[in-house]
Design a protein around this motif. Structure first.
Motif, mmCIF file in Angstrom:
data_model
loop_
_atom_site.group_PDB
_atom_site.id
_atom_site.type_symbol
_atom_site.label_atom_id
_atom_site.label_comp_id
_atom_site.label_asym_id
_atom_site.label_seq_id
_atom_site.Cartn_x
_atom_site.Cartn_y
_atom_site.Cartn_z
ATOM 1 N N GLN A 80 -24.981 7.923 -18.235
ATOM 2 C CA GLN A 80 -24.568 8.537 -16.969
ATOM 3 C C GLN A 80 -23.899 7.526 -16.049
ATOM 4 O OE1 GLN A 80 -24.240 11.743 -17.368
ATOM 5 N NE2 GLN A 80 -25.399 12.357 -15.564
ATOM 6 N N ILE A 81 -24.444 6.333 -15.992
ATOM 7 C CA ILE A 81 -23.874 5.299 -15.127
ATOM 8 C C ILE A 81 -22.489 4.901 -15.613
ATOM 9 C CG2 ILE A 81 -24.112 2.881 -14.433
ATOM 10 C CD1 ILE A 81 -27.135 3.395 -14.226
ATOM 11 N N VAL A 82 -22.325 4.754 -16.925
ATOM 12 C CA VAL A 82 -21.005 4.426 -17.478
ATOM 13 C C VAL A 82 -20.013 5.545 -17.177
ATOM 14 C CG1 VAL A 82 -19.702 4.097 -19.627
ATOM 15 C CG2 VAL A 82 -21.857 2.885 -19.278
ATOM 16 N N GLN A 83 -20.445 6.799 -17.316
ATOM 17 C CA GLN A 83 -19.559 7.932 -17.020
ATOM 18 C C GLN A 83 -19.170 7.958 -15.544
ATOM 19 O OE1 GLN A 83 -18.025 10.099 -19.035
ATOM 20 N NE2 GLN A 83 -18.902 9.051 -20.802
ATOM 21 N N LEU A 84 -20.083 7.604 -14.670
ATOM 22 C CA LEU A 84 -19.761 7.534 -13.241
ATOM 23 C C LEU A 84 -18.731 6.446 -12.969
ATOM 24 C CD1 LEU A 84 -23.321 7.953 -11.681
ATOM 25 C CD2 LEU A 84 -21.404 9.511 -11.353
ATOM 26 N N VAL A 85 -18.874 5.300 -13.634
ATOM 27 C CA VAL A 85 -17.906 4.215 -13.467
ATOM 28 C C VAL A 85 -16.531 4.653 -13.956
ATOM 29 C CG1 VAL A 85 -17.274 1.917 -14.283
ATOM 30 C CG2 VAL A 85 -19.614 2.365 -13.526
ATOM 31 N N ILE A 86 -16.477 5.351 -15.087
ATOM 32 C CA ILE A 86 -15.192 5.860 -15.592
ATOM 33 C C ILE A 86 -14.581 6.818 -14.575
ATOM 34 C CG2 ILE A 86 -14.075 7.232 -17.400
ATOM 35 C CD1 ILE A 86 -16.192 6.193 -19.356
ATOM 36 N N GLN A 87 -15.416 7.648 -13.960
ATOM 37 C CA GLN A 87 -14.905 8.585 -12.950
ATOM 38 C C GLN A 87 -14.250 7.850 -11.788
ATOM 39 O OE1 GLN A 87 -16.447 12.265 -11.475
ATOM 40 N NE2 GLN A 87 -18.200 12.173 -12.884
ATOM 41 N N THR A 88 -14.850 6.755 -11.354
ATOM 42 C CA THR A 88 -14.251 6.011 -10.240
ATOM 43 C C THR A 88 -12.889 5.441 -10.639
ATOM 44 O OG1 THR A 88 -15.286 3.880 -10.811
ATOM 45 C CG2 THR A 88 -16.525 5.352 -9.386
ATOM 46 N N PHE A 91 -29.048 19.527 -16.843
ATOM 47 C CA PHE A 91 -28.792 19.663 -15.412
ATOM 48 C C PHE A 91 -27.479 18.969 -15.047
ATOM 49 C CE2 PHE A 91 -29.130 18.111 -11.034
ATOM 50 C CZ PHE A 91 -29.481 19.276 -10.358
ATOM 51 N N ALA A 92 -27.263 17.771 -15.580
ATOM 52 C CA ALA A 92 -26.028 17.021 -15.289
ATOM 53 C C ALA A 92 -24.803 17.787 -15.754
ATOM 54 C CB ALA A 92 -26.088 15.648 -15.959
ATOM 55 N N ALA A 93 -24.893 18.412 -16.930
ATOM 56 C CA ALA A 93 -23.756 19.188 -17.462
ATOM 57 C C ALA A 93 -23.493 20.413 -16.588
ATOM 58 C CB ALA A 93 -24.032 19.607 -18.899
ATOM 59 N N ASN A 94 -24.552 21.013 -16.072
ATOM 60 C CA ASN A 94 -24.401 22.230 -15.266
ATOM 61 C C ASN A 94 -23.698 21.971 -13.936
ATOM 62 O OD1 ASN A 94 -25.577 23.993 -17.103
ATOM 63 N ND2 ASN A 94 -27.635 23.723 -16.276
ATOM 64 N N PHE A 101 -16.534 -0.800 -23.867
ATOM 65 C CA PHE A 101 -16.613 -2.036 -23.099
ATOM 66 C C PHE A 101 -17.835 -2.040 -22.167
ATOM 67 C CE2 PHE A 101 -14.967 -4.483 -19.303
ATOM 68 C CZ PHE A 101 -15.108 -5.739 -19.884
ATOM 69 N N TYR A 102 -17.920 -1.063 -21.273
ATOM 70 C CA TYR A 102 -19.015 -1.030 -20.307
ATOM 71 C C TYR A 102 -20.348 -0.690 -20.976
ATOM 72 C CZ TYR A 102 -15.236 -1.017 -16.864
ATOM 73 O OH TYR A 102 -14.122 -1.337 -16.133
ATOM 74 N N SER A 103 -20.314 0.205 -21.970
ATOM 75 C CA SER A 103 -21.551 0.577 -22.672
ATOM 76 C C SER A 103 -22.152 -0.634 -23.382
ATOM 77 C CB SER A 103 -21.270 1.689 -23.685
ATOM 78 O OG SER A 103 -20.874 2.875 -23.036
ATOM 79 N N SER A 104 -21.300 -1.468 -23.963
ATOM 80 C CA SER A 104 -21.786 -2.666 -24.651
ATOM 81 C C SER A 104 -22.421 -3.644 -23.666
ATOM 82 C CB SER A 104 -20.638 -3.358 -25.390
ATOM 83 O OG SER A 104 -20.113 -2.524 -26.402
ATOM 84 N N LEU A 105 -21.793 -3.792 -22.498
ATOM 85 C CA LEU A 105 -22.340 -4.699 -21.492
ATOM 86 C C LEU A 105 -23.716 -4.242 -21.012
ATOM 87 C CD1 LEU A 105 -19.230 -5.522 -19.243
ATOM 88 C CD2 LEU A 105 -20.452 -7.089 -20.751
ATOM 89 N N ILE A 106 -23.824 -2.972 -20.708
ATOM 90 C CA ILE A 106 -25.096 -2.476 -20.173
ATOM 91 C C ILE A 106 -26.175 -2.477 -21.250
ATOM 92 C CG2 ILE A 106 -24.852 0.025 -20.617
ATOM 93 C CD1 ILE A 106 -25.713 0.491 -17.734
ATOM 94 N N ARG A 107 -25.756 -2.264 -22.503
ATOM 95 C CA ARG A 107 -26.711 -2.301 -23.616
ATOM 96 C C ARG A 107 -27.239 -3.723 -23.839
ATOM 97 N NH1 ARG A 107 -23.897 0.812 -26.601
ATOM 98 N NH2 ARG A 107 -22.789 -0.831 -27.717
ATOM 99 N N LYS A 108 -26.361 -4.714 -23.714
ATOM 100 C CA LYS A 108 -26.787 -6.109 -23.866
ATOM 101 C C LYS A 108 -27.805 -6.494 -22.790
ATOM 102 C CE LYS A 108 -22.686 -7.995 -26.180
ATOM 103 N NZ LYS A 108 -23.403 -8.567 -27.342
ATOM 104 N N ILE A 109 -27.646 -5.941 -21.604
ATOM 105 C CA ILE A 109 -28.571 -6.237 -20.506
ATOM 106 C C ILE A 109 -29.932 -5.604 -20.762
ATOM 107 C CG2 ILE A 109 -29.023 -5.820 -18.047
ATOM 108 C CD1 ILE A 109 -25.961 -5.899 -17.644
ATOM 109 N N CYS A 110 -29.955 -4.420 -21.381
ATOM 110 C CA CYS A 110 -31.179 -3.618 -21.449
ATOM 111 C C CYS A 110 -31.891 -3.624 -22.798
ATOM 112 C CB CYS A 110 -30.862 -2.160 -21.070
ATOM 113 S SG CYS A 110 -30.301 -1.958 -19.374
#
Length: 513
Positions: free
Chosen positions: A194-202, A336-339, A146-155
């Protein structure tokens, strides 16, 4: 409210429950045959300002009461929140009763630990989206189509994308500000991920419900700074301050999403990898190589080029550079993000997946983790024993407790991607009788606390208040212990142990261990 279409059924009365987000399940009721039926888009919308939600529902559904249902030919589609539905079927109504409806909902297990997407009987159909989420579970971690599709449509760099066309038009007209730079940065695929993963975390951590509109507002907030001017007129420090990574973590006053994200800022994480980067920033003179090694997005590399020489940096500007560098590295550098990732969060989401697909080896391991946390929460003088009382200088009492986990409540949902699931893990224990199962729902905040307890953290009063359901669960679990047959007495000052138990003749025996 999103309508997914009408449901028509061959029975007398059809129930249709739907929701695209957890905690917002809706109920749709339709009739026996195709035709014109009343549609109630909001079950709490009153027909009269003098009526509350229960009175409104009773008026809308009186044809389906126990008194009228056998002879009813009315056709209705109703959208209803799960909480309102629960209140309605458990309320004693003035004129009508709804036992038939209540029994149907009970049999559907809509309010149980099980996932219920569709349930039907002779009179009702129920379709629930209460267990559908804005993200999916996989063995490697969560994703959000859902969120990945939205951000992909924007970019997307496509002639069909008005945002991209606007960017190209501005370039032709010589317009060049931080909105353009932030947009170019957001076009990086890993940054989007990364941004989508952060949103899922929230969502997992804070139990937020983020609609498409809220998500799009959030994207605007991290693209558009308060002060928009041509980039040639901006200092290198302003460029850093108004860059997307800083708007992402420094604008908590703008929305509940950004407020939650500020708590996930990588600069607050304790990690040997961040410590190493801090040392390198403070000791190395060749920042050009450092930028090339850590930053994996060309747009953001340009933000740091003016700072290759440290000569123009004060304490404030160095902190701004350092914080931005950490954030950019986190958003662009996958290794780095994974670490520096939160391992307890990653482990919880994987465990949630394993419980849904029925991976018994992983489920057994999770039960083992929680067993360790249970004994450490209460305290344990020796293996298999758990304290009954709070710490005391004189002595403490403990009982033997053998935990008997149960998996009879689990219903595996095979698949590499799980779209419908509970957002918590349900454990069950009994005294070797499945009828006596007691259940524990573990969401991420509780799991995070229990992980700390496993590592030696002693829960305080606030922890006990926040985890009241877990405390109540342990008290129920303690009833499965053997304190009526045997107790252990521990004298902490002398570190001596004695057992009190009954012998064959019913007499108490006091022995030293």
């Amino acid at each position: 409210m999103v309508w997914f279409g009408h449901l028509y059924h061959t029975g007398k009365f059809a129930f249709f429950v739907s929701s695209i987000f957890p905690m917002h399940t809706y109920l749709k009721i339709s009739s026996t045959t195709c035709g014109e039926e009343p549609i109630f888009n909001d079950a709490t919308e009153s027909f009269s300002p003098n009526k509350d939600a229960m009175e409104t529902l009773e008026e809308a559904l009186n044809s389906f009461s126990d008194q009228k249902i056998e002879h009813s030919t009315q056709k209705v589609i109703l959208a209803i929140n799960m909480g309102v539905l629960h209140n309605f079927i458990n309320t004693k109504h003035k004129e009508y009763s709804y036992e038939t409806l209540r029994e149907f909902v009970d049999n559907s297990e809509l309010f149980s630990q099980n996932v219920t997407t569709y349930f039907s009987n002779e009179n009702f159909d129920l379709l629930s989206f209460g267990d559908y989420h804005s993200y999916e579970l996989t063995e490697k971690g969560p994703n959000s189509t859902f969120y990945s599709s939205l951000i992909r449509k924007i970019c997307d760099s496509s002639d069909e994308n008005p945002f991209y066309l606007a960017l190209e038009e501005d370039k032709k007209n010589g317009l060049h500000n931080m909105v353009h730079k932030n947009y170019e940065f957001l076009q990086n695929k890993f940054v989007q991920e990364q941004i989508v993963q952060l949103v899922i975390q929230t969502i997992v951590r804070k139990k937020l419900v983020i609609s498409a509109r809220a998500f799009l507002n959030f994207i605007a907030d991290i693209l558009i700074p308060d002060n928009i001017q041509n980039i040639e007129l901006m200092s290198e420090f302003d460029v850093l301050e108004f860059s997307l990574p800083n708007l992402l973590f420094n604008r908590k006053e703008r929305s509940i999403i950004l407020q939650s994200l500020s708590q996930l800022d990588p600069i607050h994480r304790r990690s040997v990898f961040i410590d190493q980067l801090v040392v390198e920033l403070n000791t190395l003179n060749d920042w050009d190589t450092l930028i090339e090694n850590y930053v994996y997005a060309e747009t953001s590399k340009g933000w740091f080029k003016p700072f290759i020489s440290k000569d123009n940096l004060t304490d404030y500007s160095f902190n701004l550079f350092f914080e931005t560098f950490i954030r950019v590295t986190f958003l662009t550098n996958e290794k780095f993000a994974a670490n520096i990732a939160d391992q307890s969060y990653s482990k919880f989401l994987r465990s949630l997946y394993y419980f849904n697909v029925g991976d018994m080896r992983k489920i057994k391991g999770f039960y083992g983790e929680i067993e360790t946390a249970i004994f450490k929460w209460k305290g344990s003088p020796m293996k298999g024993y758990i304290y009954l009382d709070k710490p005391s200088e004189k002595y403490r009492l403990a009982q033997k407790l053998e935990l008997n986990p149960s998996i009879s409540h689990l219903k595996p949902n095979k698949g590499e991607v799980i779209e419908s699931f509970k957002s918590f893990i349900t454990l069950a224990y009994n005294d070797n009788d499945e009828k006596n199962n007691i259940f524990l729902d573990i969401d991420f905040p509780l799991y995070q606390l229990l992980t700390k307890v496993q590592d030696g953290y002693c829960p305080n009063k606030k922890n006990e208040e926040d985890a009241i359901k877990f405390v109540e669960f342990i008290e129920k679990l303690m009833a499965f212990g053997m304190k009526k047959k045997e107790m252990l007495v521990h004298f902490p000052q002398d570190n001596k142990f004695y057992t009190i138990k009954r012998d064959t003749f019913g007499s108490f025996v006091f022995e030293r261990e």
